[in-house]
Design an enzyme around this catalytic site. Structure first.
Site, PDB file in Angstrom:
ATOM      1  N   TRP A 194       0.870  -1.175   0.000  1.00  9.42           N
ATOM      2  CA  TRP A 194       0.000   0.000   0.000  1.00  9.42           C
ATOM      3  C   TRP A 194       0.913   1.233   0.000  1.00  9.42           C
ATOM      4  O   TRP A 194       1.829   1.327   0.824  1.00  9.42           O
ATOM      5  CB  TRP A 194      -0.887  -0.037   1.248  1.00  9.42           C
ATOM      6  CG  TRP A 194      -1.783   1.152   1.411  1.00  9.42           C
ATOM      7  CD1 TRP A 194      -2.597   1.701   0.468  1.00  9.42           C
ATOM      8  CD2 TRP A 194      -1.948   1.932   2.602  1.00  9.42           C
ATOM      9  NE1 TRP A 194      -3.275   2.772   1.008  1.00  9.42           N
ATOM     10  CE2 TRP A 194      -2.896   2.938   2.307  1.00  9.42           C
ATOM     11  CE3 TRP A 194      -1.404   1.876   3.893  1.00  9.42           C
ATOM     12  CZ2 TRP A 194      -3.311   3.875   3.252  1.00  9.42           C
ATOM     13  CZ3 TRP A 194      -1.815   2.804   4.830  1.00  9.42           C
ATOM     14  CH2 TRP A 194      -2.755   3.792   4.510  1.00  9.42           C
ATOM     15  N   ASP A 275      -0.763  -5.270   9.317  1.00 11.20           N
ATOM     16  CA  ASP A 275      -1.720  -4.254   8.905  1.00 11.20           C
ATOM     17  C   ASP A 275      -2.989  -5.018   8.505  1.00 11.20           C
ATOM     18  O   ASP A 275      -2.991  -5.755   7.526  1.00 11.20           O
ATOM     19  CB  ASP A 275      -1.155  -3.468   7.712  1.00 11.20           C
ATOM     20  CG  ASP A 275      -2.113  -2.384   7.231  1.00 11.20           C
ATOM     21  OD1 ASP A 275      -3.267  -2.343   7.706  1.00 11.20           O
ATOM     22  OD2 ASP A 275      -1.696  -1.578   6.366  1.00 11.20           O
ATOM     23  N   LYS A 311     -13.214  -0.382   5.743  1.00 10.85           N
ATOM     24  CA  LYS A 311     -13.785  -1.225   4.682  1.00 10.85           C
ATOM     25  C   LYS A 311     -14.859  -2.164   5.218  1.00 10.85           C
ATOM     26  O   LYS A 311     -15.951  -2.237   4.664  1.00 10.85           O
ATOM     27  CB  LYS A 311     -12.704  -2.069   4.011  1.00 10.85           C
ATOM     28  CG  LYS A 311     -11.343  -1.424   3.928  1.00 10.85           C
ATOM     29  CD  LYS A 311     -11.240  -0.440   2.800  1.00 10.85           C
ATOM     30  CE  LYS A 311      -9.913   0.291   2.888  1.00 10.85           C
ATOM     31  NZ  LYS A 311      -9.498   0.951   1.715  1.00 10.85           N
TER      32      LYS A 311
END
Ligand code: KET
Length: 466
Positions: A194, A275, A311
């Site tokens: 990311w 993460d 999300k």
């Protein structure tokens, strides 16, 4: 040209910061401490002209404080949304940011979120400050969701959990902890990862390097490269791992490979740093998507996990997440938590309450929790179905015999198409498909109706652009 005389006073360093960048080439500078003039402070990467260290300056003429600041480039991910909003083309499609859309390509507020908000209104909740570590009920349920209620790390109170500003803020807080308590320790980031990971560690002044992850030849995991690079890292490094649904590749290690990764991490006395931004979104199951983290915890390892509810609960703008540090004892966890609070206080003081209450209500109330699981399955299912449809469209349209099945093997919100920068640009410029330049597309922003158009765009870009 006239020169400007500026006097510098190191005595008032504390309130100095902003004028140094105006000093142009023909500026004469007087200082009463010339030895320290060029010493100390780090260069400011955001300012075009020279940095003159930490001095307060009394300018004899009226110079602008901000004129010398250069234009920052747009963010590679969030900048795509800005460009999308600016486009007037009717065919435009935003596959840039990882944000779930309905089949009608509209943002989606989960039913359970609305119900939790109703509950909050009924209860007449106030807006007082939260403690620095956040809402206790949130911290409890979020750690339980991640590790499982019966996990020994929970039972033994070995997890320091601090509510923070979603996944990004939690990563940033952890980076501050690394910078303060592990000076010089390196963070290893997957290549690719990311895009914001590097920014976070750069800004926290934590050194990082990359480990191999993606193999373009197989469009799969470079497992040997990954293991070799983790082995070669200095002992005690932080290994940043995507808990599930690796972003941007959508390629996760198998359970067996996770065991091997844990072996090497343990052997080298590294600290796993997860993460977890997509728990429940990869497979549709909250437990299955936490299995990598749980596997490491079950080995009794110390580890860190940044969590996000952007999300899986669609709480993007609420900025709700947490940093969890698994410690060897409850005592150590209490100490780590106290230091996380100490780091958070001057950064943002305390976190926002609204999203924390939503999560506490949804995860903490069995009825809402079950309903959430169904909604998450529905969202993950819709993404899987457009993934299949995109594959079908590509296979039907592309007569070359190219194997597009890598798309089906990827997991989560994204597909890593293998399109290069100019091919990705063609997707946007010619086909109005807005996406990041690394070839990543967010399938969460795709509808079945748009799959054909997308397949045409991909085939054209892949074969007709170098
Ligand atoms: N980790 C990963 C792997 C990640 O993809 C994101 C967001 C985050 C953390 C942070 O999300 P937060 O909203 O701070 O909890 N990724 C999407 C959005 C973004 O770039 O900010 C994306 O990749 O599109």
């Amino acid at each position: 040209m006239a020169s400007i005389v500026v006097s510098l006073s190191p005595a008032s360093m504390a309130d100095a910061p902003s004028v140094r960048h105006h000093l142009k080439e023909n500026t004469k500078v007087k200082t009463n401490d010339s030895s320290s003039f060029l010493r100390g402070g780090y260069g400011n990467a955001f300012v075009k002209s020279k940095s003159f260290s930490r001095f307060s300056m009394v300018a004899a003429v009226n110079v602008s404080h901000f004129e010398g600041i250069s234009m920052a480039p747009p963010d590679p991910i969030l900048g795509v949304s800005e460009a999308f909003r600016a486009s007037t083309n009717e065919m435009k499609l935003n596959l840039g940011v990882g944000a779930y859309r309905t089949e009608e390509l509209q943002p989606y507020v989960l039913n359970v979120v609305e119900k939790a908000e109703m509950l909050m209104l009924e209860r007449g909740e106030n807006k007082e400050y939260l403690p620095i570590e956040g809402l206790a009920a949130f911290n409890k349920v979020t750690a339980e969701l991640l590790f499982g209620v019966d996990n020994p790390v929970i039972k033994q109170q070995r997890v320091a959990t601090v509510q923070s500003l979603s996944g990004t803020g939690s990563l940033r807080l952890a980076a501050a902890l690394i910078e303060r308590y592990f000076p010089g320790a390196k963070v290893l980031i997957s290549s690719p990862s990311w895009g914001n990971h590097k920014n976070i560690f750069n800004d926290a002044r934590v050194p990082w390097s990359e480990y191999r992850y993606y193999d373009p030849k197989t469009v799969g995991l470079d497992f040997e490269g990954m293991i070799a690079d983790i082995k070669a890292a200095p002992e005690g490094s932080f290994i940043l791992l995507h808990g599930c649904a690796h972003n941007p590749t959508g390629i996760d290690p198998t359970p067996e490979q996770w065991e091997n990764i844990a072996d090497v991490v343990q052997e080298k006395n590294h600290i796993p740093f997860f993460d977890v931004a997509y728990q429940g979104f990869a497979s549709g199951s909250l437990d299955a998507d936490a299995s990598s983290v749980r596997l490491f915890a079950a080995r009794g390892m110390e580890l860190m996990v940044a969590q996000s509810y952007s999300k899986n609960l669609g709480l993007y703008a609420e900025r709700i997440g947490a940093i969890n540090v698994v410690c060897p004892s409850a005592d150590a966890a209490a100490r780590v938590k106290s230091q996380l609070k100490r780091l958070a206080r001057p950064m943002y003081s305390n976190p926002p309450v609204h999203g924390a209450r939503i999560v506490a209500n949804v995860v903490g109330e069995p009825d809402l929790f079950n309903e959430w699981r169904k909604e998450m399955e529905m969202m993950a299912g819709r993404i899987k179905s457009v993934r299949q449809k995109l594959y079908d469209s590509l296979t039907a349209k592309d007569q070359s015999g190219k194997d597009w099945s890598f798309i089906l093997k990827q997991i989560g919100m994204f597909s890593y198409t293998g399109l290069n920068k100019s091919q990705s640009e063609n997707m946007t410029n010619k086909w109005h498909v807005f996406m990041t330049k690394d070839g990543r597309i967010s399938l969460a922003g795709l509808s079945s109706a748009k799959c054909e158009h997308l397949a045409d765009a991909i085939i054209d870009s892949f074969y007709n652009v170098v």
